[in-house]
Design a protein around this motif. Structure first.
Motif, PDB file in Angstrom:
ATOM      1  N   ALA A 182       3.330  32.080  28.665  1.00 41.96           N
ATOM      2  CA  ALA A 182       3.890  32.645  27.433  1.00 41.96           C
ATOM      3  C   ALA A 182       2.913  33.610  26.782  1.00 41.96           C
ATOM      4  O   ALA A 182       3.307  34.680  26.291  1.00 41.96           O
ATOM      5  CB  ALA A 182       4.253  31.515  26.462  1.00 41.96           C
ATOM      6  N   PHE A 183       1.642  33.255  26.776  1.00 39.15           N
ATOM      7  CA  PHE A 183       0.630  34.108  26.143  1.00 39.15           C
ATOM      8  C   PHE A 183       0.485  35.432  26.889  1.00 39.15           C
ATOM      9  O   PHE A 183       0.229  36.473  26.272  1.00 39.15           O
ATOM     10  CB  PHE A 183      -0.716  33.391  26.075  1.00 39.15           C
ATOM     11  N   ALA A 184       0.630  35.400  28.208  1.00 33.69           N
ATOM     12  CA  ALA A 184       0.554  36.649  28.976  1.00 33.69           C
ATOM     13  C   ALA A 184       1.679  37.598  28.565  1.00 33.69           C
ATOM     14  O   ALA A 184       1.466  38.815  28.421  1.00 33.69           O
ATOM     15  CB  ALA A 184       0.630  36.347  30.475  1.00 33.69           C
ATOM     16  N   LYS A 185       2.865  37.055  28.338  1.00 31.55           N
ATOM     17  CA  LYS A 185       3.982  37.886  27.873  1.00 31.55           C
ATOM     18  C   LYS A 185       3.752  38.344  26.431  1.00 31.55           C
ATOM     19  O   LYS A 185       4.017  39.497  26.082  1.00 31.55           O
ATOM     20  CB  LYS A 185       5.284  37.098  27.972  1.00 31.55           C
ATOM     21  N   ALA A 186       3.242  37.440  25.603  1.00 32.94           N
ATOM     22  CA  ALA A 186       3.009  37.775  24.197  1.00 32.94           C
ATOM     23  C   ALA A 186       1.984  38.897  24.054  1.00 32.94           C
ATOM     24  O   ALA A 186       2.068  39.715  23.135  1.00 32.94           O
ATOM     25  CB  ALA A 186       2.546  36.536  23.439  1.00 32.94           C
ATOM     26  N   ALA A 187       1.024  38.948  24.957  1.00 34.21           N
ATOM     27  CA  ALA A 187      -0.026  39.967  24.878  1.00 34.21           C
ATOM     28  C   ALA A 187       0.495  41.373  25.117  1.00 34.21           C
ATOM     29  O   ALA A 187      -0.169  42.362  24.793  1.00 34.21           O
ATOM     30  CB  ALA A 187      -1.137  39.660  25.886  1.00 34.21           C
ATOM     31  N   GLU A 188       1.699  41.488  25.666  1.00 35.45           N
ATOM     32  CA  GLU A 188       2.271  42.801  25.940  1.00 35.45           C
ATOM     33  C   GLU A 188       3.023  43.380  24.748  1.00 35.45           C
ATOM     34  O   GLU A 188       3.345  44.563  24.721  1.00 35.45           O
ATOM     35  CB  GLU A 188       3.215  42.715  27.145  1.00 35.45           C
ATOM     36  N   GLY A 189       3.318  42.555  23.755  1.00 38.92           N
ATOM     37  CA  GLY A 189       4.052  43.045  22.591  1.00 38.92           C
ATOM     38  C   GLY A 189       3.130  43.662  21.557  1.00 38.92           C
ATOM     39  O   GLY A 189       2.081  43.093  21.232  1.00 38.92           O
ATOM     40  N   THR A 190       3.485  44.844  21.046  1.00 34.83           N
ATOM     41  CA  THR A 190       2.624  45.516  20.065  1.00 34.83           C
ATOM     42  C   THR A 190       3.360  45.844  18.762  1.00 34.83           C
ATOM     43  O   THR A 190       2.843  46.567  17.932  1.00 34.83           O
ATOM     44  CB  THR A 190       2.019  46.806  20.648  1.00 34.83           C
ATOM     45  N   TRP A 191       4.573  45.353  18.601  1.00 31.50           N
ATOM     46  CA  TRP A 191       5.317  45.466  17.351  1.00 31.50           C
ATOM     47  C   TRP A 191       5.278  46.892  16.759  1.00 31.50           C
ATOM     48  O   TRP A 191       4.800  47.112  15.635  1.00 31.50           O
ATOM     49  CB  TRP A 191       4.793  44.462  16.327  1.00 31.50           C
ATOM     50  N   VAL A 306       0.718  29.622  17.995  1.00 33.68           N
ATOM     51  CA  VAL A 306      -0.438  30.268  18.627  1.00 33.68           C
ATOM     52  C   VAL A 306       0.017  31.503  19.407  1.00 33.68           C
ATOM     53  O   VAL A 306      -0.666  32.538  19.417  1.00 33.68           O
ATOM     54  CB  VAL A 306      -1.183  29.281  19.543  1.00 33.68           C
ATOM     55  N   SER A 307       1.161  31.430  20.034  1.00 36.54           N
ATOM     56  CA  SER A 307       1.701  32.576  20.764  1.00 36.54           C
ATOM     57  C   SER A 307       1.907  33.771  19.839  1.00 36.54           C
ATOM     58  O   SER A 307       1.657  34.926  20.219  1.00 36.54           O
ATOM     59  CB  SER A 307       3.024  32.190  21.436  1.00 36.54           C
ATOM     60  N   LEU A 308       2.352  33.512  18.607  1.00 42.47           N
ATOM     61  CA  LEU A 308       2.527  34.598  17.643  1.00 42.47           C
ATOM     62  C   LEU A 308       1.212  35.322  17.382  1.00 42.47           C
ATOM     63  O   LEU A 308       1.176  36.537  17.184  1.00 42.47           O
ATOM     64  CB  LEU A 308       3.095  34.062  16.333  1.00 42.47           C
ATOM     65  N   MET A 309       0.117  34.563  17.382  1.00 44.00           N
ATOM     66  CA  MET A 309      -1.181  35.174  17.121  1.00 44.00           C
ATOM     67  C   MET A 309      -1.585  36.116  18.250  1.00 44.00           C
ATOM     68  O   MET A 309      -2.201  37.159  18.011  1.00 44.00           O
ATOM     69  CB  MET A 309      -2.241  34.083  16.953  1.00 44.00           C
ATOM     70  N   VAL A 310      -1.218  35.762  19.477  1.00 44.28           N
ATOM     71  CA  VAL A 310      -1.538  36.642  20.616  1.00 44.28           C
ATOM     72  C   VAL A 310      -0.829  37.981  20.450  1.00 44.28           C
ATOM     73  O   VAL A 310      -1.426  39.053  20.629  1.00 44.28           O
ATOM     74  CB  VAL A 310      -1.153  35.970  21.947  1.00 44.28           C
ATOM     75  N   SER A 311       0.456  37.940  20.086  1.00 41.13           N
ATOM     76  CA  SER A 311       1.189  39.195  19.849  1.00 41.13           C
ATOM     77  C   SER A 311       0.587  39.971  18.691  1.00 41.13           C
ATOM     78  O   SER A 311       0.465  41.208  18.742  1.00 41.13           O
ATOM     79  CB  SER A 311       2.661  38.894  19.551  1.00 41.13           C
ATOM     80  N   PHE A 312       0.199  39.261  17.644  1.00 43.98           N
ATOM     81  CA  PHE A 312      -0.410  39.944  16.506  1.00 43.98           C
ATOM     82  C   PHE A 312      -1.695  40.648  16.916  1.00 43.98           C
ATOM     83  O   PHE A 312      -1.933  41.804  16.519  1.00 43.98           O
ATOM     84  CB  PHE A 312      -0.711  38.957  15.371  1.00 43.98           C
ATOM     85  N   TYR A 313      -2.543  39.980  17.673  1.00 42.77           N
ATOM     86  CA  TYR A 313      -3.801  40.612  18.098  1.00 42.77           C
ATOM     87  C   TYR A 313      -3.524  41.913  18.846  1.00 42.77           C
ATOM     88  O   TYR A 313      -4.228  42.918  18.636  1.00 42.77           O
ATOM     89  CB  TYR A 313      -4.584  39.662  19.013  1.00 42.77           C
ATOM     90  N   SER A 314      -2.525  41.897  19.727  1.00 47.17           N
ATOM     91  CA  SER A 314      -2.194  43.117  20.467  1.00 47.17           C
ATOM     92  C   SER A 314      -1.770  44.229  19.514  1.00 47.17           C
ATOM     93  O   SER A 314      -2.144  45.394  19.673  1.00 47.17           O
ATOM     94  CB  SER A 314      -1.082  42.839  21.479  1.00 47.17           C
ATOM     95  N   MET A 315      -0.973  43.864  18.513  1.00 47.42           N
ATOM     96  CA  MET A 315      -0.499  44.849  17.540  1.00 47.42           C
ATOM     97  C   MET A 315      -1.637  45.397  16.698  1.00 47.42           C
ATOM     98  O   MET A 315      -1.757  46.612  16.509  1.00 47.42           O
ATOM     99  CB  MET A 315       0.565  44.209  16.643  1.00 47.42           C
ATOM    100  N   VAL A 316      -2.498  44.531  16.186  1.00 47.69           N
ATOM    101  CA  VAL A 316      -3.533  44.994  15.249  1.00 47.69           C
ATOM    102  C   VAL A 316      -4.574  45.850  15.967  1.00 47.69           C
ATOM    103  O   VAL A 316      -5.158  46.765  15.370  1.00 47.69           O
ATOM    104  CB  VAL A 316      -4.173  43.798  14.516  1.00 47.69           C
ATOM    105  N   ASN A 317      -4.796  45.600  17.247  1.00 49.70           N
ATOM    106  CA  ASN A 317      -5.671  46.471  18.031  1.00 49.70           C
ATOM    107  C   ASN A 317      -5.112  47.890  18.059  1.00 49.70           C
ATOM    108  O   ASN A 317      -5.861  48.875  17.946  1.00 49.70           O
ATOM    109  CB  ASN A 317      -5.806  45.913  19.443  1.00 49.70           C
ATOM    110  N   GLU A 318      -3.784  48.018  18.181  1.00 54.17           N
ATOM    111  CA  GLU A 318      -3.144  49.334  18.190  1.00 54.17           C
ATOM    112  C   GLU A 318      -3.191  49.985  16.808  1.00 54.17           C
ATOM    113  O   GLU A 318      -3.333  51.215  16.697  1.00 54.17           O
ATOM    114  CB  GLU A 318      -1.695  49.205  18.658  1.00 54.17           C
ATOM    115  N   VAL A 319      -3.060  49.190  15.751  1.00 55.51           N
ATOM    116  CA  VAL A 319      -3.159  49.750  14.396  1.00 55.51           C
ATOM    117  C   VAL A 319      -4.545  50.351  14.183  1.00 55.51           C
ATOM    118  O   VAL A 319      -4.682  51.451  13.623  1.00 55.51           O
ATOM    119  CB  VAL A 319      -2.865  48.678  13.331  1.00 55.51           C
TER     120      VAL A 319
END
Length: 340
Positions: A182-191, A306-319
């Protein structure tokens, strides 16, 4: 150029898989010791992202074990030299480096005061591990970006592993087992829709309730340290008690919702904020006035958070990249902050 932070986000699934395999036996032994000790309550000792992991675990242990959990300020020991009566307690001391003198001092004092002290750290040879009766190596591997990502996730997951074994909770174990994929998939989302709404904004709210409020706390910190955005985290139960006064047209709000008992309450607050002019985004596909963000569920509400946090990290890196900021080296900060 790919940031070090991004590379480390992509390493999260592997780090969690390593923790689940290499950490299983040591954590099971600590859980058995905890059951035998039968503590009346728990205390946590941490700062920064590690403290947000502790807030997450506070809710998890209270909800699943019925064990009250309180946070102790490390300065109680390191600055004030006060002695606490911690008999019949378990102390979780969480620190990625295990080096900060105040965390070490409070953990040592807790053990001397009767607590079962457990170090949760990325360095099993650290001084924190030495002063604690037990140590959980979070198995994150080297983390070089100043902003913690892998170590937050693995600290939270290590605590959930302890909880699952302590309670003998097969449902939570299944959530843990499903997490790496799940975390591997979550890491691909950048919102991207949230990123567009933030654009040049310099202030926003992050909200959650229960375990997802702890996730909200970590998100607000990451907005500050990697993007220089003034983000404030509130419980969805508190934001309408004053903070809502600063909401105006287009004010960004990020709401973290999981499929637990608090979901409906978070959705209701999202609707109220939109009615007041906020541009609200929520990690839910339930009908509401806020805009839905993509999310990846696991097999348990706690690991979902915790999965939500993985997606958030990917997004905030892009911000950060959108703003021309290097997330690996936030201004005024260094990787290890040693406070007394």
């Amino acid at each position: 150029m790919t940031s070090q932070m991004r590379r480390e986000i992509l390493e999260i699934p592997e780090a969690v898989e390593r923790l689940l395999s290499q950490g299983a036996d040591p954590i099971a032994r600590i859980a058995a010791a905890a059951r035998e000790a039968d503590p009346a309550y728990a205390v946590t000792v941490a700062r920064g992202s590690s403290d947000h992991a502790c807030t997450f675990l506070k809710y998890a242990f209270e909800l699943e074990l019925g064990l009250p959990v309180a946070s102790i300020g490390p300065s109680v020991a390191s600055i004030y030299g006060a002695k606490l009566n911690l008999g019949r307690s378990i102390c979780l001391a969480v620190s990625q480096s295990g080096k900060s003198p105040d965390i070490v001092a409070m953990t040592k004092s807790a053990g001397e005061s009767g607590a079962m002290a457990v170090a949760v750290t990325n360095d099993a040879t650290s001084l924190l591990a030495e002063v604690a009766a037990h140590c959980i190596d979070i198995q994150a591997g080297p983390e070089r970006s100043v902003a913690a990502t892998k170590t937050f996730i693995t600290s939270a997951m290590a605590g959930l592993m302890l909880l699952a074994d302590w309670k003998d909770d097969e449902a939570l174990r299944q959530g843990l087992r499903s997490a790496p994929e799940a975390f591997a998939k979550a890491a691909e989302g950048t919102w991207p829709e949230l990123r567009a709404a933030i654009a040049e904004k310099h202030s926003l709210f992050t909200l959650g309730r229960g375990p997802s409020w702890a996730i909200s706390n970590e998100a607000a910190l990451k907005f500050k340290e990697t993007c220089q955005i003034h983000a404030e985290s509130y419980s969805a139960a508190e934001v309408l008690h004053g903070p809502v006064s600063i909401v105006d047209d287009g004010f960004p709000v990020l709401l973290f919702a999981t499929n637990d008992a608090a979901k409906r309450a978070v959705l209701d607050v999202a609707d109220q904020l939109v009615a007041k002019g906020a541009r609200a985004f929520i990690t839910s596909d339930q009908p509401c006035k806020a805009e839905s963000l993509s999310f990846v569920r696991t097999d348990h509400a706690l690991t979902d958070a915790v999965s939500l946090m993985v997606s958030f990290y990917s997004m905030v890196n892009e911000v950060a990249a959108d703003r021309g900021i290097n997330p690996d080296a936030p201004r005024h900060l260094k990787k290890v902050t040693e406070t007394v």
